[in-house]
Design an enzyme around this catalytic site. Sequence first.
Site, mmCIF file in Angstrom:
data_model
loop_
_atom_site.group_PDB
_atom_site.id
_atom_site.type_symbol
_atom_site.label_atom_id
_atom_site.label_comp_id
_atom_site.label_asym_id
_atom_site.label_seq_id
_atom_site.Cartn_x
_atom_site.Cartn_y
_atom_site.Cartn_z
ATOM 1 N N ALA A 10 4.566 -4.034 -1.940
ATOM 2 C CA ALA A 10 4.111 -3.607 -3.275
ATOM 3 C C ALA A 10 5.254 -3.539 -4.287
ATOM 4 O O ALA A 10 5.237 -4.217 -5.324
ATOM 5 C CB ALA A 10 3.409 -2.257 -3.156
ATOM 6 N N GLU A 32 12.387 -10.290 3.526
ATOM 7 C CA GLU A 32 11.373 -9.456 4.184
ATOM 8 C C GLU A 32 11.531 -9.629 5.698
ATOM 9 O O GLU A 32 11.511 -10.743 6.202
ATOM 10 C CB GLU A 32 9.971 -9.881 3.729
ATOM 11 C CG GLU A 32 8.830 -9.298 4.548
ATOM 12 C CD GLU A 32 8.848 -7.774 4.677
ATOM 13 O OE1 GLU A 32 8.878 -7.094 3.650
ATOM 14 O OE2 GLU A 32 8.852 -7.284 5.839
ATOM 15 N N CYS A 42 -3.189 -0.618 2.294
ATOM 16 C CA CYS A 42 -4.272 0.360 2.119
ATOM 17 C C CYS A 42 -5.586 -0.135 2.716
ATOM 18 O O CYS A 42 -6.477 0.658 3.023
ATOM 19 C CB CYS A 42 -4.476 0.650 0.633
ATOM 20 S SG CYS A 42 -2.942 0.911 -0.248
ATOM 21 N N ASP A 281 7.904 3.410 -1.886
ATOM 22 C CA ASP A 281 7.765 4.534 -0.954
ATOM 23 C C ASP A 281 9.096 5.149 -0.524
ATOM 24 O O ASP A 281 9.122 6.263 -0.027
ATOM 25 C CB ASP A 281 7.039 4.061 0.310
ATOM 26 C CG ASP A 281 5.534 3.988 0.132
ATOM 27 O OD1 ASP A 281 5.059 4.168 -1.003
ATOM 28 O OD2 ASP A 281 4.838 3.746 1.137
HETATM 29 P P1 FAD Z 1 6.032 -1.105 1.985
HETATM 30 O O1 FAD Z 1 4.656 -1.534 1.700
HETATM 31 O O2 FAD Z 1 6.270 -0.229 3.182
HETATM 32 O O3 FAD Z 1 6.944 -2.388 2.105
HETATM 33 C C1 FAD Z 1 8.286 -2.300 2.478
HETATM 34 C C2 FAD Z 1 8.687 -3.596 3.144
HETATM 35 O O4 FAD Z 1 10.091 -3.595 3.308
HETATM 36 C C3 FAD Z 1 8.090 -3.765 4.543
HETATM 37 O O5 FAD Z 1 7.334 -4.952 4.622
HETATM 38 C C4 FAD Z 1 9.318 -3.819 5.457
HETATM 39 O O6 FAD Z 1 9.158 -4.746 6.515
HETATM 40 C C5 FAD Z 1 10.396 -4.278 4.494
HETATM 41 N N1 FAD Z 1 11.739 -3.876 4.921
HETATM 42 C C6 FAD Z 1 12.173 -2.622 5.217
HETATM 43 N N2 FAD Z 1 13.483 -2.639 5.550
HETATM 44 C C7 FAD Z 1 13.876 -3.926 5.482
HETATM 45 C C8 FAD Z 1 15.111 -4.584 5.726
HETATM 46 N N3 FAD Z 1 16.188 -3.898 6.101
HETATM 47 N N4 FAD Z 1 15.183 -5.922 5.557
HETATM 48 C C9 FAD Z 1 14.091 -6.634 5.152
HETATM 49 N N5 FAD Z 1 12.884 -6.073 4.926
HETATM 50 C C10 FAD Z 1 12.782 -4.728 5.074
HETATM 51 N N6 FAD Z 1 -1.647 4.129 -0.896
HETATM 52 C C11 FAD Z 1 -2.546 4.465 -1.843
HETATM 53 O O7 FAD Z 1 -2.163 4.701 -2.987
HETATM 54 N N7 FAD Z 1 -3.884 4.506 -1.554
HETATM 55 C C12 FAD Z 1 -4.371 4.246 -0.314
HETATM 56 O O8 FAD Z 1 -5.578 4.278 -0.089
HETATM 57 C C13 FAD Z 1 -3.438 3.918 0.708
HETATM 58 N N8 FAD Z 1 -3.855 3.673 1.952
HETATM 59 C C14 FAD Z 1 -2.942 3.331 2.916
HETATM 60 C C15 FAD Z 1 -3.404 3.090 4.211
HETATM 61 C C16 FAD Z 1 -2.506 2.746 5.206
HETATM 62 C C17 FAD Z 1 -3.008 2.497 6.604
HETATM 63 C C18 FAD Z 1 -1.115 2.622 4.902
HETATM 64 C C19 FAD Z 1 -0.138 2.248 5.976
HETATM 65 C C20 FAD Z 1 -0.654 2.870 3.630
HETATM 66 C C21 FAD Z 1 -1.566 3.227 2.627
HETATM 67 N N9 FAD Z 1 -1.135 3.505 1.328
HETATM 68 C C22 FAD Z 1 -2.051 3.861 0.372
HETATM 69 C C23 FAD Z 1 0.295 3.484 0.967
HETATM 70 C C24 FAD Z 1 0.684 2.156 0.340
HETATM 71 O O9 FAD Z 1 0.369 1.129 1.228
HETATM 72 C C25 FAD Z 1 2.183 2.198 0.067
HETATM 73 O O10 FAD Z 1 2.412 3.185 -0.920
HETATM 74 C C26 FAD Z 1 2.757 0.880 -0.413
HETATM 75 O O11 FAD Z 1 2.565 -0.142 0.515
HETATM 76 C C27 FAD Z 1 4.268 1.041 -0.629
HETATM 77 O O12 FAD Z 1 4.843 -0.162 -0.996
HETATM 78 P P2 FAD Z 1 6.404 -0.412 -0.812
HETATM 79 O O13 FAD Z 1 6.636 -1.779 -1.324
HETATM 80 O O14 FAD Z 1 7.172 0.712 -1.386
HETATM 81 O O15 FAD Z 1 6.666 -0.308 0.763
#
Ligand code: FAD
Length: 444
Positions: A10, A32, A42, A281
Site C-alpha cells: 500500500a 519487494e 484486507c 504500517d
Molecule cells: P504492508 O502491506 O505490510 O507491505 C509491506 C511490504 O514490505 C511487504 O510486502 C513486505 O514483504 C515488504 N518488506 C518488508 N521488509 C522488506 C525488506 N527488508 N525488503 C524488501 N521488502 C520488504 N486495514 C484497513 O484499513 N481495513 C481493513 O479492513 C484491513 N483488513 C486487514 C486484514 C488483514 C488480514 C490484514 C493482514 C491487514 C488488514 N488491514 C486492514 C491492514 C492493511 O492491510 C495495512 O494497513 C496495509 O497493507 C499496510 O500497507 P504497508 O504498505 O504499510 O505495509
Amino acid sequence: MRIVIVGGVAAGMSAASRAQRFDPAAEIVVFERGDYVSYGACGLPYVLGGDVDDFGALVARTPGQMRARGLSVRLRHEVTGVDAAARTLTVHDRGAGRAVTEPYDRLLLATGVSPTVPDWASSDLAGVHVLREIPDGQAIQASLQDAKRACIVGAGYIGLELAEAMRARGLSVVLLEKGPEVAGRGFDLPSQRRVRAELEKNGVDVRCGTGVTGLTGKGGRVSGVQTEHGLVRADVVVVAVGVRPNTGLAQAAGARLGKTGAIAVDIRQRTSTEGVYAAGDNAESVHRVTRRRVHIPLGLTANRMGRVAGVNMAGGDATFPGIVGTAIFKTFGLGVARTGVTQAEADGLGLQAISVDVSSTDHAGYYADARPIQVRLTGERGSGRLLGAQIVAENHISAKRIDVVAALLHRRASVQDLFDADLAYAPPFSSVWDVLLVAADRLN
Ligand code: FAD
C-alpha cells in the site's frame, strides 16, 4: 534522482505512483521481498470465507503493469542493510541467490508490520498459521481442505474476520482471547458485548480470559491448543495476537523510533535520517483528537502516507494531516465501527469524558426491514468537544455512519456541530432525527 522504495504494497506503491507523477524523469525502483506487489491484504479473510473468488482478485496491479508504466519493480529482493552515509542499500536477490549494492538519492521504508508470534506458537507443526500476506492466506486455505475444527487465537478484527470465514467454510470454531472481551481495546464494553453475542449466535465458541500456553501435535500436524483452562482440539490454528512494526532497516539507517516502537516521522514522512522517509504500517502518525503520536496500522493511512512521501521524495511539498482513529469491520450480520477515542481511552488520557448510548433503528421504523443500530457517542465535559463514537449496526452498511463523526473529528468539531449537521433523510435511509443526531442531543 534515484528514488528507492523498500516494500511494494500500500504505502510503497502509492509512493512510487505519486513520485513518478510528480517527477516523470526520476528513476524509481521498488524492492519487494515477497512474490506480490500492490494487493489488498484486507481482502484475505474474504477469500478464505468464499466472498471473494481467489487471491488473484486482490492484486490491483501486477509487476508487469507497473513496469509498463516505467517503474522498476523487483520481486523476491530483500533489502538487508542500509548505509545512510554512503546512501547505499544491500539487497539480497533471492532468485539469483546473491547480494548486490544499490545506490539511492531518496529512500522510502514502506516495510509494514509483522505478526507477533508468541514463543508457544513458534512451531514446525503443519496447520499453524498467521495471516499477513497472500502466501499466508494460501497456506491457510490448503490447511482447510481436510480440517473440521479451527482455533483462532486473538479476538482483534483479523481474528474476528477469520472466525466468520471459517464458519462459512463449515468448520467448528473456538475463538480464544486473553483479554476480558472481544474486539480489543478499540471498543467500550457495550459494543464488545454486542459483538460477542453475534459471534455466539453464529456458532463461534468464544472463550475470553483464556491465555494460551502451548500447542499439541500428532504426526507433524497440530492437534490442539493448550490453554490455562484446558485443551482445545483443533486441526488448524491461526494466531492473530497483534503486530509489530518492521523497523530494522530504519534503525540500521540511524532513524529514531517513537515511544510506540514504530518509526518516528514528521508531517512530510521524513525520518530523523537525511534522505530517508518512512510510510505505512511501520510508521507513527499524529492523532488529531489527542494530539499524541500513535501507531494505528491501517490501509487508508498507509496509502495516504505513501502519497505524501512520494511527492516529497520527488521534490514536492505534501503533508500528512494525521488520523482520528477510524476503523470498521464486519462480523457476520454486524457492522462494527469506531472513531476518535473510546470512553476508556479518554479516561486513560485524563480527559473529562462522558458517553451516551442510544439504541434505535437504522431507518424509519415503519419502513420495511428497519434494523437495530447502537451508537455510543463520547464528548468532553465543559468544552463540549466531540471525542469519539462507536457504532454497531445489524445492517452492516449502516455502521458507515461513523464517517460523519470522523469527518467532524478531523475538524475538531463540537457535539453541537454534530447535532447541527444537515444529514440526509428519507424513510428508507434514516429516521428524521437520525440516531447520530439523537445521541448528540442527549450528550449536549
Ligand atoms: P504492508 O502491506 O505490510 O507491505 C509491506 C511490504 O514490505 C511487504 O510486502 C513486505 O514483504 C515488504 N518488506 C518488508 N521488509 C522488506 C525488506 N527488508 N525488503 C524488501 N521488502 C520488504 N486495514 C484497513 O484499513 N481495513 C481493513 O479492513 C484491513 N483488513 C486487514 C486484514 C488483514 C488480514 C490484514 C493482514 C491487514 C488488514 N488491514 C486492514 C491492514 C492493511 O492491510 C495495512 O494497513 C496495509 O497493507 C499496510 O500497507 P504497508 O504498505 O504499510 O505495509
